[in-house]
Design a protein around this motif. Structure first.
Motif, short mmCIF file in Angstrom:
data_model
loop_
_atom_site.label_atom_id
_atom_site.label_comp_id
_atom_site.label_asym_id
_atom_site.label_seq_id
_atom_site.Cartn_x
_atom_site.Cartn_y
_atom_site.Cartn_z
N HIS A 95 13.34 -50.34 -18.60
CA HIS A 95 13.59 -49.05 -17.95
C HIS A 95 12.74 -49.01 -16.69
CE1 HIS A 95 9.95 -48.12 -20.24
NE2 HIS A 95 9.89 -46.87 -19.83
N HIS A 97 10.24 -47.14 -15.57
CA HIS A 97 8.86 -46.63 -15.50
C HIS A 97 7.87 -47.67 -15.00
CE1 HIS A 97 9.14 -42.86 -18.31
NE2 HIS A 97 9.52 -42.62 -17.07
N ASP A 99 4.74 -48.05 -15.52
CA ASP A 99 3.75 -48.64 -16.43
C ASP A 99 4.31 -49.83 -17.21
OD1 ASP A 99 5.32 -46.81 -17.90
OD2 ASP A 99 3.71 -46.47 -19.36
N HIS A 100 5.65 -50.04 -17.13
CA HIS A 100 6.25 -51.22 -17.77
C HIS A 100 6.82 -52.21 -16.74
CE1 HIS A 100 5.82 -49.87 -21.96
NE2 HIS A 100 5.89 -48.67 -21.42
N HIS A 160 14.26 -41.92 -24.04
CA HIS A 160 12.97 -41.78 -23.36
C HIS A 160 13.17 -41.54 -21.86
CE1 HIS A 160 8.94 -42.76 -21.97
NE2 HIS A 160 9.40 -43.81 -21.35
N ASP A 179 9.10 -47.61 -25.78
CA ASP A 179 8.64 -46.23 -25.56
C ASP A 179 9.30 -45.17 -26.44
OD1 ASP A 179 6.64 -46.81 -23.82
OD2 ASP A 179 7.71 -46.24 -22.00
ZN LIG Z 1 8.44 -45.29 -20.18
#
Ligand SMILES: [Zn+2]
Length: 322
Positions: A95, A97, A99-100, A160, A179
């Motif tokens: 996805h 985001h 942080d990933h 999410h 997540d």
């Molecule tokens: Zn996430």
């Protein structure tokens, strides 16, 4: 920035249950382990990534910045031992985001990036050079074949995030889905910082509809099992049941009377009372079962989101005026 107070300024929390403990990262700050055959997972203890080491190149699944350059170190370590190339040729985004995905650009531009079409749209929106947009996108499903290995990517609706996909490794008995379920731990704030609450609540059933033994869930220091998904589902189901009970049993009238002409004070009083009544029995039940269940803000804010979703998504939000 604020920092926690030292010594007795910190609240006491329940010990982490043994079932929540994970691997210990090496001196460099990472752990790499085999999932099955040539599929490996990497963690810094908090974030997770994965890679397939094939004779034709490495396929990397997510690039958390907290693991960062340790991803290539982990890949080098494994591919040297296995006698295959350490060159990352493909990368899959679970996805959008940061942080990933925030270490994506360290692998350069000569990598085929694959993601959902919504991931591409959101990364274009976010316009962060650390996260190059996917070159290859799909709407519903995509089969990735590299070096004789097969990975099935599928999108089954928002959860999410609007773009969070299921990454199935049918020949490695593994699913990667990020997540939603935290193995051995409660979701953090607000249903694990999720955008679509009904989608988040429905996702574990979709997770369990795939055949797998190992779940790469994106966070913390171990892989998840099917039992972990069932415990997570029970935690969420208990919050839902408790929220229904609390919505039905807390009388809003005294809160609105107390708020007087400040209607929002009435809303706050009523919904806080419903949330507290929802969360309290769940916190009591799961403390010592799921790590951090006793961090009240986590269960409280997740209970609030689910309670609001019951009112606003499913309804009724209140009685119809006669
Ligand atoms: Zn996430």
């Amino acid at each position: 920035m604020t920092s926690p107070a030292s010594g007795d300024g910190l609240p006491d929390y329940a010990p982490i249950p043994p079932s929540a403990r994970g691997v210990t990262p090496n001196e460099q700050g990472y752990y790499v382990g085999r999932v099955e055959r040539n599929l490996y997972w990497v963690t810094d203890g908090v974030y997770q990534s994965a890679f397939l080491a094939t004779p034709d190149g490495v396929v990397l699944f997510d690039t958390p910045p907290s693991i960062g350059h340790n991803l290539q170190r982990a890949i080098d370590e494994i591919t040297a031992a296995e006698g295959v190339t350490n060159r990352v040729t493909h990368m899959v985004y679970s996805h959008h985001h940061d942080d990933h995905t925030g270490a994506s650009s360290i692998f350069g531009s000569d990598v085929v990036r694959i993601g959902h079409e919504e991931t591409r749209r959101l990364l274009l929106r976010d316009n962060n050079p650390a996260r190059p947009v996917p070159d290859v996108t799909f709407a519903d499903s995509y089969t990735l074949e590299v070096g004789g290995e097969r990975v099935e990517l599928s999108w089954r609706g928002p959860n999410h995030t609007p773009d969070n996909i299921y990454i199935h490794f049918p020949d490695h008995d593994t699913l990667m889905f990020i997540d939603v379920v935290n193995a051995g731990w409660v979701p953090i704030y607000n249903v694990n910082l999720s955008e679509d609450v009904p989608g988040y609540m429905a996702a574990p059933d979709i997770v369990l509809s795939f055949p797998w033994t190992h779940l790469i869930c994106g966070h913390l220091g171990r892989l998840a099992t099917r039992d972990d998904v069932l415990v997570h589902q029970q935690y969420i189901a208990d919050i839902e049941a408790s929220a229904r009970e609390a919505l039905a049993s807390v009388n809003p009238v005294p809160y609105y009377v107390a708020g007087g002409e400040n209607f929002w004070a009435g809303v706050k009083g009523h919904l806080n009372a419903v949330t507290e009544r929802t969360a309290a029995p769940v916190i009591a039940k799961y403390t010592g079962v799921l790590a951090a269940a006793d961090i009240a803000e986590f269960t409280y804010s997740t209970a609030f989101q689910i309670m609001q979703s019951l009112r606003l998504d499913r309804g009724p939000s209140g009685p119809v005026h006669p």
